[in-house]
Design a protein around this motif. Structure first.
Motif, PDB file in Angstrom:
ATOM      1  N   GLN A 133      48.465  24.961  29.611  1.00 52.02           N
ATOM      2  CA  GLN A 133      49.646  24.352  30.221  1.00 52.02           C
ATOM      3  C   GLN A 133      49.463  24.055  31.707  1.00 52.02           C
ATOM      4  N   LEU A 134      48.359  24.503  32.278  1.00 51.01           N
ATOM      5  CA  LEU A 134      48.128  24.313  33.705  1.00 51.01           C
ATOM      6  C   LEU A 134      47.472  22.964  33.978  1.00 51.01           C
ATOM      7  N   ASN A 135      47.993  22.247  34.992  1.00 46.88           N
ATOM      8  CA  ASN A 135      47.335  21.008  35.389  1.00 46.88           C
ATOM      9  C   ASN A 135      46.180  21.322  36.334  1.00 46.88           C
ATOM     10  N   GLN A 136      45.518  20.301  36.820  1.00 45.02           N
ATOM     11  CA  GLN A 136      44.316  20.522  37.615  1.00 45.02           C
ATOM     12  C   GLN A 136      44.608  21.287  38.904  1.00 45.02           C
ATOM     13  N   THR A 137      45.694  20.946  39.575  1.00 38.74           N
ATOM     14  CA  THR A 137      46.060  21.641  40.811  1.00 38.74           C
ATOM     15  C   THR A 137      46.322  23.119  40.545  1.00 38.74           C
ATOM     16  N   GLN A 138      47.020  23.408  39.457  1.00 35.07           N
ATOM     17  CA  GLN A 138      47.325  24.800  39.115  1.00 35.07           C
ATOM     18  C   GLN A 138      46.066  25.569  38.722  1.00 35.07           C
ATOM     19  N   LEU A 139      45.143  24.885  38.054  1.00 30.39           N
ATOM     20  CA  LEU A 139      43.878  25.534  37.695  1.00 30.39           C
ATOM     21  C   LEU A 139      43.068  25.880  38.932  1.00 30.39           C
ATOM     22  N   VAL A 140      43.065  24.971  39.908  1.00 28.38           N
ATOM     23  CA  VAL A 140      42.348  25.229  41.167  1.00 28.38           C
ATOM     24  C   VAL A 140      42.963  26.416  41.885  1.00 28.38           C
ATOM     25  N   LEU A 141      44.287  26.459  41.941  1.00 27.68           N
ATOM     26  CA  LEU A 141      44.968  27.579  42.598  1.00 27.68           C
ATOM     27  C   LEU A 141      44.620  28.896  41.911  1.00 27.68           C
ATOM     28  N   THR A 142      44.672  28.916  40.591  1.00 28.82           N
ATOM     29  CA  THR A 142      44.357  30.141  39.843  1.00 28.82           C
ATOM     30  C   THR A 142      42.927  30.591  40.116  1.00 28.82           C
ATOM     31  N   GLU A 143      42.008  29.656  40.105  1.00 33.12           N
ATOM     32  CA  GLU A 143      40.601  29.983  40.360  1.00 33.12           C
ATOM     33  C   GLU A 143      40.410  30.555  41.764  1.00 33.12           C
ATOM     34  N   ASN A 144      41.108  29.979  42.741  1.00 35.25           N
ATOM     35  CA  ASN A 144      41.032  30.482  44.113  1.00 35.25           C
ATOM     36  C   ASN A 144      41.540  31.919  44.213  1.00 35.25           C
ATOM     37  N   LEU A 145      42.652  32.178  43.556  1.00 32.66           N
ATOM     38  CA  LEU A 145      43.239  33.520  43.602  1.00 32.66           C
ATOM     39  C   LEU A 145      42.322  34.539  42.930  1.00 32.66           C
ATOM     40  N   LEU A 146      41.741  34.162  41.805  1.00 30.61           N
ATOM     41  CA  LEU A 146      40.839  35.074  41.105  1.00 30.61           C
ATOM     42  C   LEU A 146      39.563  35.331  41.913  1.00 30.61           C
ATOM     43  N   ALA A 148      39.389  35.282  45.152  1.00 32.44           N
ATOM     44  CA  ALA A 148      39.798  36.172  46.246  1.00 32.44           C
ATOM     45  C   ALA A 148      39.880  37.613  45.759  1.00 32.44           C
ATOM     46  N   LEU A 149      40.389  37.783  44.546  1.00 36.37           N
ATOM     47  CA  LEU A 149      40.497  39.118  43.957  1.00 36.37           C
ATOM     48  C   LEU A 149      39.103  39.708  43.703  1.00 36.37           C
ATOM     49  N   ASP A 150      38.216  38.902  43.161  1.00 33.90           N
ATOM     50  CA  ASP A 150      36.853  39.358  42.870  1.00 33.90           C
ATOM     51  C   ASP A 150      36.079  39.714  44.135  1.00 33.90           C
ATOM     52  N   ASN A 151      36.359  39.001  45.209  1.00 31.88           N
ATOM     53  CA  ASN A 151      35.631  39.202  46.463  1.00 31.88           C
ATOM     54  C   ASN A 151      36.303  40.206  47.398  1.00 31.88           C
ATOM     55  N   ASN A 152      37.256  40.972  46.847  1.00 33.55           N
ATOM     56  CA  ASN A 152      37.939  42.023  47.620  1.00 33.55           C
ATOM     57  C   ASN A 152      38.615  41.487  48.886  1.00 33.55           C
ATOM     58  N   MET A 153      39.174  40.292  48.761  1.00 36.81           N
ATOM     59  CA  MET A 153      39.863  39.684  49.906  1.00 36.81           C
ATOM     60  C   MET A 153      41.355  39.988  49.897  1.00 36.81           C
ATOM     61  N   VAL A 154      41.804  40.760  48.900  1.00 37.18           N
ATOM     62  CA  VAL A 154      43.216  41.135  48.790  1.00 37.18           C
ATOM     63  C   VAL A 154      43.305  42.653  48.838  1.00 37.18           C
ATOM     64  N   SER A 216      35.684  28.593  51.568  1.00 39.42           N
ATOM     65  CA  SER A 216      36.250  29.047  52.840  1.00 39.42           C
ATOM     66  C   SER A 216      37.481  28.262  53.263  1.00 39.42           C
ATOM     67  N   GLY A 217      37.709  27.074  52.661  1.00 38.44           N
ATOM     68  CA  GLY A 217      38.871  26.280  53.053  1.00 38.44           C
ATOM     69  C   GLY A 217      40.181  26.842  52.540  1.00 38.44           C
ATOM     70  N   PHE A 218      40.130  27.832  51.653  1.00 47.10           N
ATOM     71  CA  PHE A 218      41.342  28.381  51.058  1.00 47.10           C
ATOM     72  C   PHE A 218      41.800  29.589  51.864  1.00 47.10           C
ATOM     73  N   ASN A 219      43.000  29.529  52.404  1.00 46.00           N
ATOM     74  CA  ASN A 219      43.552  30.616  53.204  1.00 46.00           C
ATOM     75  C   ASN A 219      44.234  31.618  52.275  1.00 46.00           C
ATOM     76  N   VAL A 220      43.512  32.660  51.943  1.00 47.99           N
ATOM     77  CA  VAL A 220      43.990  33.635  50.955  1.00 47.99           C
ATOM     78  C   VAL A 220      45.252  34.345  51.424  1.00 47.99           C
ATOM     79  N   LYS A 221      45.240  34.840  52.636  1.00 43.77           N
ATOM     80  CA  LYS A 221      46.373  35.612  53.148  1.00 43.77           C
ATOM     81  C   LYS A 221      47.652  34.785  53.138  1.00 43.77           C
TER      82      LYS A 221
END
Length: 234
Positions: A133-146, A148-154, A216-221
């Motif tokens: 159900q996710l469009n391309q923008t939502q898929l990109v956002l989900t991938e970025n968040l995951l 960040a989680l994998d890289n201990n940025m949260v 690096s262009g994604f601002n996790v915080k």
């Protein structure tokens, strides 16, 4: 020189043709706008068929235009050139849309498959229908968040904050409410694992207007805080 009645008849046909092409052009633009945000393969297939029908219409319009152009030899109103330009533009747009949709679909399919590779078999049962159900923008956002989680940025507090906000939104979850609720409330599962499974649901609950660049262009915080804030708005 053609009789005035004959000339007027062909001019009217030319004007009608111009109006029909204009209306079809508007419809094609609407399809183009919808397809920018569509993610359901079945819906995309329906729109692709509609665009193919538009191609058939362009072929008929081209035939009629050729006939009218012959009839109006020696008397070429400006509408003749305008109609020819309209037909060229529609044909070009149809080609771009049909080719572009194949590329978009394949790209989204690859993104969904890459996302699902992060999960075990039982988790894929939950995540699979959500990712469809996710469009391309939502898929990109989900991938970025995951990522960040994998890289201990949260941090742990940020993870707990997100889980609390998600738990508050459980009643509004569109699908798999029981499964997601069970994961969030599982005392034996740590916060990181809970979020890994539940993060794909976030884009379905809130809109995110921030930068969606990978790496690096994604601002996790900033993104994390924006999403928590929006989840808390019911």
């Amino acid at each position: 020189m053609k009789p005035m009645k004959s000339l007027g008849f062909y001019e009217k046909r030319l004007k009608d043709l111009e109006n029909n092409i204009t209306e079809d052009g508007k419809l094609l633009s609407q399809y183009e706008e919808v397809l920018r945000y569509e993610s359901d393969p079945r819906a995309m297939g329906r729109f692709e068929k509609e665009i193919e029908r538009q191609r058939e219409s362009v072929t008929r319009y081209q035939q009629e235009y050729t006939e009218l152009k012959q009839e109006l030899i020696g008397y070429q109103p400006t509408e003749v050139l305008y109609v020819e330009k309209q037909l060229q533009q529609m044909d070009e747009k149809i080609n771009v849309l049909l080719k572009g949709q194949v590329v978009i679909y394949k790209n989204q399919y690859k993104m969904r498959q890459a996302l699902l590779e992060r999960y075990n078999a039982s988790e894929k049962v939950i995540i699979g229908s959500i990712t469809q159900q996710l469009n391309q923008t939502q898929l990109v956002l989900t991938e970025n968040l995951l990522q960040a989680l994998d890289n201990n940025m949260v941090s742990e507090p940020e993870m707990q904050q997100m889980l609390a906000a998600l738990e508050d939104r459980l009643p509004s979850l569109p699908h798999h409410q029981a499964d997601i609720a069970e994961i969030i409330k599982d005392p034996e599962m740590d916060a990181r694992h809970k979020l890994k499974v539940t993060l794909p649901i976030i884009p379905m609950l809130v809109e995110y207007e921030g930068e969606l660049e990978l790496g690096s262009g994604f601002n996790v915080k900033s993104a994390w805080q924006q999403l928590v804030t929006k989840l808390r708005r019911k």
